[in-house]
Design a protein around this motif. Structure first.
Motif, PDB file in Angstrom:
ATOM      1  N   GLN A   1     -25.714 -52.094-124.758  1.00 40.52           N
ATOM      2  CA  GLN A   1     -24.487 -51.288-124.916  1.00 40.52           C
ATOM      3  C   GLN A   1     -23.901 -51.380-126.324  1.00 40.52           C
ATOM      4  N   ASP A   2     -24.102 -52.538-126.976  1.00 40.32           N
ATOM      5  CA  ASP A   2     -23.476 -52.719-128.295  1.00 40.32           C
ATOM      6  C   ASP A   2     -24.444 -52.404-129.446  1.00 40.32           C
ATOM      7  N   SER A   3     -25.546 -51.731-129.161  1.00 40.22           N
ATOM      8  CA  SER A   3     -26.468 -51.393-130.259  1.00 40.22           C
ATOM      9  C   SER A   3     -25.772 -50.465-131.248  1.00 40.22           C
ATOM     10  N   PRO A   4     -25.890 -50.769-132.553  1.00 41.26           N
ATOM     11  CA  PRO A   4     -25.249 -49.887-133.550  1.00 41.26           C
ATOM     12  C   PRO A   4     -25.890 -48.502-133.580  1.00 41.26           C
ATOM     13  N   LEU A   5     -27.077 -48.353-133.016  1.00 45.28           N
ATOM     14  CA  LEU A   5     -27.769 -47.063-133.102  1.00 45.28           C
ATOM     15  C   LEU A   5     -27.012 -45.934-132.401  1.00 45.28           C
TER      16      LEU A   5
ATOM     17  N   ASP B   1     -33.795 -41.560-141.381  1.00 47.97           N
ATOM     18  CA  ASP B   1     -33.256 -40.856-140.212  1.00 47.97           C
ATOM     19  C   ASP B   1     -34.202 -41.124-139.038  1.00 47.97           C
ATOM     20  N   ALA B   2     -33.686 -41.025-137.828  1.00 46.79           N
ATOM     21  CA  ALA B   2     -34.576 -41.233-136.672  1.00 46.79           C
ATOM     22  C   ALA B   2     -34.185 -40.359-135.500  1.00 46.79           C
TER      23      ALA B   2
ATOM     24  N   VAL C   1     -29.141 -48.505-140.068  1.00 44.17           N
ATOM     25  CA  VAL C   1     -27.757 -48.890-140.383  1.00 44.17           C
ATOM     26  C   VAL C   1     -27.508 -48.722-141.884  1.00 44.17           C
ATOM     27  N   SER C   2     -28.525 -49.004-142.700  1.00 40.52           N
ATOM     28  CA  SER C   2     -28.363 -48.847-144.161  1.00 40.52           C
ATOM     29  C   SER C   2     -28.283 -47.369-144.548  1.00 40.52           C
TER      30      SER C   2
ATOM     31  N   THR D   1     -37.753 -52.892-133.174  1.00 38.82           N
ATOM     32  CA  THR D   1     -36.399 -52.313-133.086  1.00 38.82           C
ATOM     33  C   THR D   1     -35.450 -52.927-134.106  1.00 38.82           C
ATOM     34  N   GLU D   2     -35.587 -54.247-134.302  1.00 39.77           N
ATOM     35  CA  GLU D   2     -34.656 -54.918-135.229  1.00 39.77           C
ATOM     36  C   GLU D   2     -34.825 -54.376-136.650  1.00 39.77           C
TER      37      GLU D   2
END
Ligand SMILES: NC(=O)c1ccc[n+]([C@@H]2O[C@H](COP(=O)([O-])OP(=O)(O)OC[C@H]3O[C@@H](n4cnc5c(N)ncnc54)[C@H](O)[C@@H]3O)[C@@H](O)[C@H]2O)c1
Ligand SMILES: O=C(O)[C@H](O)COP(=O)(O)O
Length: 340
Positions: free
Chosen positions: A283-287, A270-271, A265-266, A257-258
């Protein structure tokens, strides 16, 4: 002697969570089941802790299991000396059943094939949607009202792309069948796929590195096993070309995941992720906020009215077993290690 008496039906127990029981079996399916077998004990049995449940277990020749089934270990099997077959109304059996059942000669069947269809349909939709960059376009429209305009990678369109499939599993094979209509080049990586099967499926078998290097879409369909845990890590993701689409409707544990988060993020990839590790993401995942990512909460499998497919499949299996001793979706003991 009464020659009109019906032949005695084998006793069967249903072992699963209450909610799964209500979702999986339609009234028609339950009526058919009651015709094929004599259902004993509470419906469903959710643990083996009362004399009534233990009596039912002692009588049962067939056990229908489902999501939320308690572990069927050696002690439970000791209490079920007449048990011949476990018919699962969902996919994964290794979460509640271990090799002991096979060692005792108990036959095991799964409804994974019935669940493969909705997962494959969902995956097909994700591939078409993802290649059009629909999520990026939608985000742009929502946030800027700019029409048919997207920053970053250009839309691809699904026709003629190269689709890389990790795992020619039940789901993987259905996906192959569905994406064939896209005139796509289909690559498969699967150490268990025979050459004859690959030829029948009309796919090119490649090692993982080549799968990643050549695919416009990398879609994951392998089960979670020690061999597949984080099989897609930073090195594999780096091999994907700019703008490639990663689809995961299998298990979150297949991807680091990391490493995936850093790539997403870059904005380079796409996903479309129906499953994640952990699940749900923090909750704070940038995804959650990225325009190039679609997250769905593990909904690719049978849902709503589709769930009856699973109960129907299990009831058909029981009918065939009682009538002719056939289990069409039987699992072999050696498959447990590399199956979902
Ligand atoms: N998102 C959902 O709601 C949902 C629903 C159902 C299934 N699933 C997941 O979808 C995946 C496929 O399910 P299934 O029932 O088709 O699986 P399956 O049991 O048919 O998978 C077994 C097959 O996977 C392949 N495989 C095993 N190890 C592999 C490896 N190291 N590399 C490549 N291929 C390998 C082999 O072909 C093997 O026969 C699983 O991860 C399952 O948990 C998700
Ligand atoms: O949760 C899932 O991925 C699907 O609903 C299938 O789960 P199962 O393999 O336990 O049936």
């Amino acid at each position: 002697m009464d020659h009109t008496a019906p032949p005695s039906r084998p006793s069967a127990v249903i072992v699963m969570a209450e909610q799964s029981f209500r979702e999986v079996f339609s009234e028609t399916a339950l009526a058919r089941l009651s015709t094929a077998v004599e259902l004993v004990g509470p419906l469903p049995i959710t643990d083996f802790d009362s004399p009534e449940r233990r009596d039912a277990l002692a009588a049962a020749r067939i056990m229908l299991t489902g999501w939320g089934a308690p572990r069927v270990d050696a002690a439970v099997l000791d209490a079920a000396p007449r048990l011949e077959a476990v018919v699962h109304t969902a996919g994964t059996v290794k979460t509640f059943l271990d090799a002991e059942a096979f060692a005792r000669g108990i036959r095991v069947s799964t409804a994974a094939a019935a669940n493969a269809t909705p997962v494959a349909e969902f995956t097909f939709a994700a591939i078409v949607f993802g290649l059009k960059r629909a999520s990026r376009f939608a985000h742009q429209l929502r946030t800027t009202r700019r029409h048919r305009s997207v920053d970053g990678v250009p839309p691809l369109g699904a026709n003629g792309v190269t689709i890389g499939i990790l795992g020619a599993s039940r789901v993987g094979r259905e996906v192959i069948r569905l994406v064939s209509r896209l005139q796509a080049r289909i690559l498969v990586c699967d150490p268990y796929l025979s050459t004859a099967d690959a030829a029948r499926l009309g796919v090119e078998v490649v090692p993982l590195e080549e799968l990643c290097r050549r695919s416009d879409v990398l879609t994951l369909h392998a089960p979670s096993t020690p061999d597949t845990r984080r099989i897609i890590g930073a090195a594999e993701l780096a091999l994907l070309h700019d703008g490639a689409l990663v689809v995961n409707t299998a298990r979150g544990a297949l991807i680091d995941t990391e490493a995936l988060t850093a790539e997403l993020v870059s904005g380079r990839l796409d996903a479309y992720l129906d499953v994640t590790d952990p699940e749900p993401l923090p909750q704070d995942s940038p995804l959650y906020a990225l325009p190039n990512v679609v997250l769905t909460p593990h909904i690719a499998g049978a849902l709503g009215n589709e769930i009856h497919r699973l109960g129907d499949s299990a009831v058909r299996e029981v009918e065939q077993y009682v009538g002719r001793g056939i289990l069409a979706h039987e699992l072999r003991a050696d498959e447990l290690a590399y199956t979902a």
